[in-house]
Design a protein around this motif. Structure first.
Motif, PDB file in Angstrom:
ATOM      1  N   ASN A 254       0.664  -1.272  -0.072  1.00  0.00           N
ATOM      2  CA  ASN A 254      -0.067   0.120   0.117  1.00  0.00           C
ATOM      3  C   ASN A 254       0.947   1.321   0.178  1.00  0.00           C
ATOM      4  N   THR A 255       1.977   1.029   0.650  1.00  0.00           N
ATOM      5  CA  THR A 255       2.845   2.271   0.859  1.00  0.00           C
ATOM      6  C   THR A 255       3.609   2.744  -0.608  1.00  0.00           C
ATOM      7  N   THR A 256       3.888   1.439  -1.448  1.00  0.00           N
ATOM      8  CA  THR A 256       4.569   1.611  -2.631  1.00  0.00           C
ATOM      9  C   THR A 256       3.451   2.198  -3.624  1.00  0.00           C
ATOM     10  N   GLU A 257       2.541   1.568  -3.542  1.00  0.00           N
ATOM     11  CA  GLU A 257       1.249   1.935  -4.561  1.00  0.00           C
ATOM     12  C   GLU A 257       0.741   3.484  -4.234  1.00  0.00           C
ATOM     13  N   ALA A 258       1.077   4.125  -3.188  1.00  0.00           N
ATOM     14  CA  ALA A 258       0.608   5.199  -2.785  1.00  0.00           C
ATOM     15  C   ALA A 258       1.451   6.399  -3.517  1.00  0.00           C
TER      16      ALA A 258
ATOM     17  N   ILE B  78      10.410  -2.964   9.455  1.00  0.00           N
ATOM     18  CA  ILE B  78       9.389  -2.315   9.531  1.00  0.00           C
ATOM     19  C   ILE B  78       9.544  -0.923   9.525  1.00  0.00           C
ATOM     20  N   MET B  79      10.493  -0.316  10.155  1.00  0.00           N
ATOM     21  CA  MET B  79      10.828   1.115  10.551  1.00  0.00           C
ATOM     22  C   MET B  79      11.034   1.662   9.317  1.00  0.00           C
ATOM     23  N   VAL B  80      11.702   1.012   8.301  1.00  0.00           N
ATOM     24  CA  VAL B  80      11.984   1.603   6.938  1.00  0.00           C
ATOM     25  C   VAL B  80      10.613   1.994   6.183  1.00  0.00           C
ATOM     26  N   VAL B  81       9.803   0.954   6.153  1.00  0.00           N
ATOM     27  CA  VAL B  81       8.464   1.177   5.597  1.00  0.00           C
ATOM     28  C   VAL B  81       7.570   2.215   6.384  1.00  0.00           C
ATOM     29  N   GLN B  82       7.934   2.406   7.616  1.00  0.00           N
ATOM     30  CA  GLN B  82       7.104   3.456   8.324  1.00  0.00           C
ATOM     31  C   GLN B  82       7.731   4.910   7.678  1.00  0.00           C
ATOM     32  N   ALA B  83       9.068   4.757   7.665  1.00  0.00           N
ATOM     33  CA  ALA B  83       9.525   6.036   6.909  1.00  0.00           C
ATOM     34  C   ALA B  83       9.090   6.092   5.724  1.00  0.00           C
ATOM     35  N   MET B  84       8.751   5.378   5.020  1.00  0.00           N
ATOM     36  CA  MET B  84       8.327   5.437   3.504  1.00  0.00           C
ATOM     37  C   MET B  84       6.891   5.865   3.701  1.00  0.00           C
ATOM     38  N   LEU B  85       6.214   5.362   4.528  1.00  0.00           N
ATOM     39  CA  LEU B  85       4.851   5.698   4.689  1.00  0.00           C
ATOM     40  C   LEU B  85       4.652   7.485   5.119  1.00  0.00           C
ATOM     41  N   TYR B  86       5.564   7.762   6.005  1.00  0.00           N
ATOM     42  CA  TYR B  86       5.544   8.963   6.410  1.00  0.00           C
ATOM     43  C   TYR B  86       5.731   9.968   5.183  1.00  0.00           C
TER      44      TYR B  86
ATOM     45  N   TYR C 107       6.662  15.732   9.181  1.00  0.00           N
ATOM     46  CA  TYR C 107       6.946  14.470   8.623  1.00  0.00           C
ATOM     47  C   TYR C 107       8.261  14.389   8.309  1.00  0.00           C
ATOM     48  N   THR C 108       9.070  15.271   7.967  1.00  0.00           N
ATOM     49  CA  THR C 108      10.480  15.431   7.748  1.00  0.00           C
ATOM     50  C   THR C 108      11.039  14.717   8.963  1.00  0.00           C
ATOM     51  N   GLY C 109      10.765  15.331  10.222  1.00  0.00           N
ATOM     52  CA  GLY C 109      11.248  14.767  11.406  1.00  0.00           C
ATOM     53  C   GLY C 109      11.036  13.564  11.667  1.00  0.00           C
ATOM     54  N   LEU C 110       9.660  13.203  11.394  1.00  0.00           N
ATOM     55  CA  LEU C 110       9.455  11.698  11.781  1.00  0.00           C
ATOM     56  C   LEU C 110      10.037  10.798  10.832  1.00  0.00           C
ATOM     57  N   VAL C 111      10.272  11.247   9.359  1.00  0.00           N
ATOM     58  CA  VAL C 111      10.866  10.071   8.623  1.00  0.00           C
ATOM     59  C   VAL C 111      12.213   9.671   9.091  1.00  0.00           C
ATOM     60  N   MET C 112      12.874  10.969   9.380  1.00  0.00           N
ATOM     61  CA  MET C 112      14.618  10.972   9.769  1.00  0.00           C
ATOM     62  C   MET C 112      14.736  10.321  11.019  1.00  0.00           C
ATOM     63  N   GLU C 113      13.407  10.253  11.996  1.00  0.00           N
ATOM     64  CA  GLU C 113      13.582   9.650  13.282  1.00  0.00           C
ATOM     65  C   GLU C 113      13.495   8.099  12.933  1.00  0.00           C
TER      66      GLU C 113
ATOM     67  N   TYR D  16      14.364   6.228  10.218  1.00  0.00           N
ATOM     68  CA  TYR D  16      15.597   6.014   9.720  1.00  0.00           C
ATOM     69  C   TYR D  16      16.599   5.908  10.631  1.00  0.00           C
ATOM     70  N   GLY D  17      16.578   6.741  11.618  1.00  0.00           N
ATOM     71  CA  GLY D  17      17.845   6.921  12.697  1.00  0.00           C
ATOM     72  C   GLY D  17      17.639   5.719  13.579  1.00  0.00           C
ATOM     73  N   LYS D  18      16.351   5.219  13.799  1.00  0.00           N
ATOM     74  CA  LYS D  18      16.118   3.982  15.029  1.00  0.00           C
ATOM     75  C   LYS D  18      16.511   2.907  13.943  1.00  0.00           C
ATOM     76  N   ALA D  19      16.150   2.806  12.807  1.00  0.00           N
ATOM     77  CA  ALA D  19      16.273   1.699  12.019  1.00  0.00           C
ATOM     78  C   ALA D  19      17.845   1.299  11.892  1.00  0.00           C
TER      79      ALA D  19
END
Length: 206
Positions: free
Chosen positions: A66-70, A103-111, A126-132, A134-137
């Motif tokens: 769903n993320t990729t298709e979005a 899972i965190m990578v896909v979460q970053a992609m969804l953000y 959402y820039t902050g959330l994306v980087m967060e 990726y940082g955790k991953a």
């Protein structure tokens, strides 16, 4: 993005000879996605997730599909529903497998999907959330090639917007290609996508 991930999905489904019902279902779902039937693939993966309550992978793929298709402009009207479905699947996968870098990578992609729907409104948050994410991953697994590449790809988008140098990100993409070469998935269905995307991105860098 879509084509290259789907190529991997087709490869997985073609390599599998019928074994367990789980493997059959996973192979069929990824095969449907490879045929461009994303909605059917997601629906089948959801049914697999309902049956395999202790396995995070079906929910992971619901989220990834769903993320990729979005990201596809052709699905513009469907994006809000895709975001909800993907987030629910991420939440379910995380309950099964906490602190999972894939899972965190896909979460970053969804953000990122959410960010690009309205950059003016969503950009800072959402820039902050994306980087967060990726940082955790990367804190969990600094050698995850999808995390290294996807973070660099996201940062290149920002650098191009602001007109800053993309060389550091291109160096990270080159690093990710080496990580892909040494990456060994734990199971036939474990995430392994991304190498072709990274190679294309590196060509664009040059």
């Amino acid at each position: 993005m879509k084509t290259l991930i789907i190529t991997t999905a087709l490869l997985i489904s073609s390599l599998l000879t019928a074994q367990t019902s789980f493997e059959q279902g996973m192979g069929k779902s990824l095969g449907l996605w490879g045929e461009g039937k994303a909605q059917e693939a997601s629906a089948l993966m959801e049914r697999i997730a309902a049956a395999e309550k202790s396995n995070w992978l079906p929910n992971y793929y619901v989220a990834l599909i769903n993320t990729t298709e979005a990201f596809n402009p052709a699905n513009k009207e469907k994006v809000p529903a895709m975001i909800i479905k993907a987030q629910d699947a991420i939440d379910n996968a995380t309950l099964i497998s906490p602190n999972n870098d894939e899972i965190m990578v896909v979460q970053a992609m969804l953000y990122t999907v959410i960010l690009i729907q309205d950059p003016m409104t969503n950009g800072v948050k959402y820039t902050g959330l994306v980087m967060e994410q990726y940082g955790k991953a990367l804190a969990i697994n600094p050698n995850n090639p999808r995390a290294v590449f996807s973070k660099a790809e996201f940062e290149i988008g920002g650098a191009k917007y602001w007109g800053t140098d993309i060389k550091p990100m291109c160096a990270q993409i080159e690093k990710s290609i080496g990580l892909f070469a040494n990456f060994k998935p734990e199971t036939p269905f474990s995430p392994k996508w991304g190498l072709d995307r990274a190679q294309e991105a590196l060509k664009a860098c040059k």
